[in-house]
Design a protein around this motif. Structure first.
Motif, PDB file in Angstrom:
ATOM      1  N   GLU A 129       0.849  -1.198   0.000  1.00 27.59           N
ATOM      2  CA  GLU A 129       0.000   0.000   0.000  1.00 27.59           C
ATOM      3  C   GLU A 129       0.877   1.238   0.000  1.00 27.59           C
ATOM      4  OE1 GLU A 129      -2.410   2.603  -0.524  1.00 27.59           O
ATOM      5  OE2 GLU A 129      -3.311   0.593  -0.439  1.00 27.59           O
ATOM      6  N   ARG A 130       0.700   2.120  -1.009  1.00 27.43           N
ATOM      7  CA  ARG A 130       1.576   3.275  -1.126  1.00 27.43           C
ATOM      8  C   ARG A 130       0.981   4.545  -0.529  1.00 27.43           C
ATOM      9  NH1 ARG A 130       1.159   7.041  -5.697  1.00 27.43           N
ATOM     10  NH2 ARG A 130       3.312   7.476  -5.147  1.00 27.43           N
ATOM     11  N   SER A 131      -0.298   4.543  -0.181  1.00 28.08           N
ATOM     12  CA  SER A 131      -0.865   5.693   0.505  1.00 28.08           C
ATOM     13  C   SER A 131      -0.436   5.664   1.968  1.00 28.08           C
ATOM     14  CB  SER A 131      -2.396   5.669   0.433  1.00 28.08           C
ATOM     15  OG  SER A 131      -2.960   6.529   1.410  1.00 28.08           O
ATOM     16  N   PRO A 132       0.280   6.666   2.455  1.00 28.95           N
ATOM     17  CA  PRO A 132       0.715   6.629   3.860  1.00 28.95           C
ATOM     18  C   PRO A 132      -0.449   6.635   4.841  1.00 28.95           C
ATOM     19  CG  PRO A 132       1.227   8.751   2.851  1.00 28.95           C
ATOM     20  CD  PRO A 132       0.788   7.848   1.745  1.00 28.95           C
ATOM     21  N   HIS A 135      -1.813   3.064   4.753  1.00 28.33           N
ATOM     22  CA  HIS A 135      -0.788   2.189   5.330  1.00 28.33           C
ATOM     23  C   HIS A 135      -0.811   2.267   6.854  1.00 28.33           C
ATOM     24  CE1 HIS A 135       3.250   0.624   6.272  1.00 28.33           C
ATOM     25  NE2 HIS A 135       3.174  -0.017   5.128  1.00 28.33           N
ATOM     26  N   CYS A 158       5.697   1.125   3.357  1.00 30.22           N
ATOM     27  CA  CYS A 158       4.864   2.009   2.544  1.00 30.22           C
ATOM     28  C   CYS A 158       5.633   2.456   1.303  1.00 30.22           C
ATOM     29  CB  CYS A 158       4.444   3.225   3.368  1.00 30.22           C
ATOM     30  SG  CYS A 158       3.273   4.306   2.514  1.00 30.22           S
TER      31      CYS A 158
END
Length: 252
Positions: A129-132, A135, A158
């Motif tokens: 998952e790249r959305s902080p 994440h 992340c």
């Protein structure tokens, strides 16, 4: 180059969308606020903070239930029962592992709901998952999850899914966000709020995502789609597992 399958808004834009209440994890993008009323004064449509000991997202002036990651209760808890999970279309789409390769990569983990189903079906799951924001919510949900479930779900750092070194995979699972036609308030709320945190991928990004997943050489790639939507990147799957509202396209 890391694959950019899901375009997160820049931090400067998230500062106009999201208020961060006291106690949020360090380093998250958004505008720090002391209380929800301050977010209203600043015209921030969403806040992130702690609600009932869960890291949650909600509208500061809304009446909706705050959104959090929870694998223990409600509809998600019911879906995770051993008797129920084997009937899920997603699990049927994944098929049976071959050559003792069991691991599934959920490359668009989101709120982790489908990853939990996959884990309960007996697959070790890697969550990317790249959305902080998402994440951080996933990390909190896994911290509270039942020990057996949490042991089968590994949240990767992340980053874009393509930034990770991955083991041999049974399957790659993709669930790009899509505009929902579902009239359910809960589904509509989830998508509306999440789409304020990240942009929907365009056709070029969808094509790059699918090509990347296939390039990992898993036994199969499974893509979640609205029932009447075209296949991802207009690429025909090997077969489909269809339901009333959604379907799973399987590439082998």
């Amino acid at each position: 180059m890391a694959l950019r399958y899901w375009r997160g808004w820049p931090d400067s834009m998230l500062a106009t969308v999201l208020g961060l209440l006291p106690g949020c994890p360090d380093g998250l993008p958004g505008t720090p606020v002391e209380e929800a009323d301050r977010a209203v004064e600043l015209a921030l449509p969403l806040v992130l903070g702690w609600h009932e000991e869960r890291l949650s997202l909600w509208r500061p002036q809304g009446r909706e239930t705050p959104l959090s990651v929870s694998f223990n209760d409600g509809k998600q808890g019911y879906r995770l029962t051993a008797e129920r999970v084997r009937h899920e279309r997603l699990i049927k789409a994944l098929g049976k592992p071959r050559e003792e390769t069991f691991t599934v990569l959920d490359a668009t983990a989101g709120l982790g709901r489908d990853a939990a189903l996959i884990a309960m079906a007996g697959f070790p799951v890697l969550l990317a998952e790249r959305s902080p924001i998402l994440h951080a919510m996933l990390a909190d949900g896994l911290r509270r999850a039942p020990a057996e479930l949490a042991a089968a779900m590994q949240l990767l750092p992340c980053a874009d899914a393509g930034a990770h070194t991955l083991p041999p995979l049974h399957a790659v699972y993709l669930d790009p966000m899509f505009p929902s036609r579902d009239k359910s308030a809960a589904v509509k709320k989830d998508l509306q709020w999440l789409q304020q945190l990240a942009a929907y991928p365009d056709q070029n990004e969808e094509a790059a995502l699918l090509e990347w997943a296939l390039g990992l050489d898993p036994h199969r790639v499974v893509v979640k789609r609205p029932g009447k939507a075209e296949p991802l990147a207009k690429r025909s799957p090997h077969h489909q597992i269809a339901g009333k509202a959604i379907r799973f396209d399987v590439y082998e």
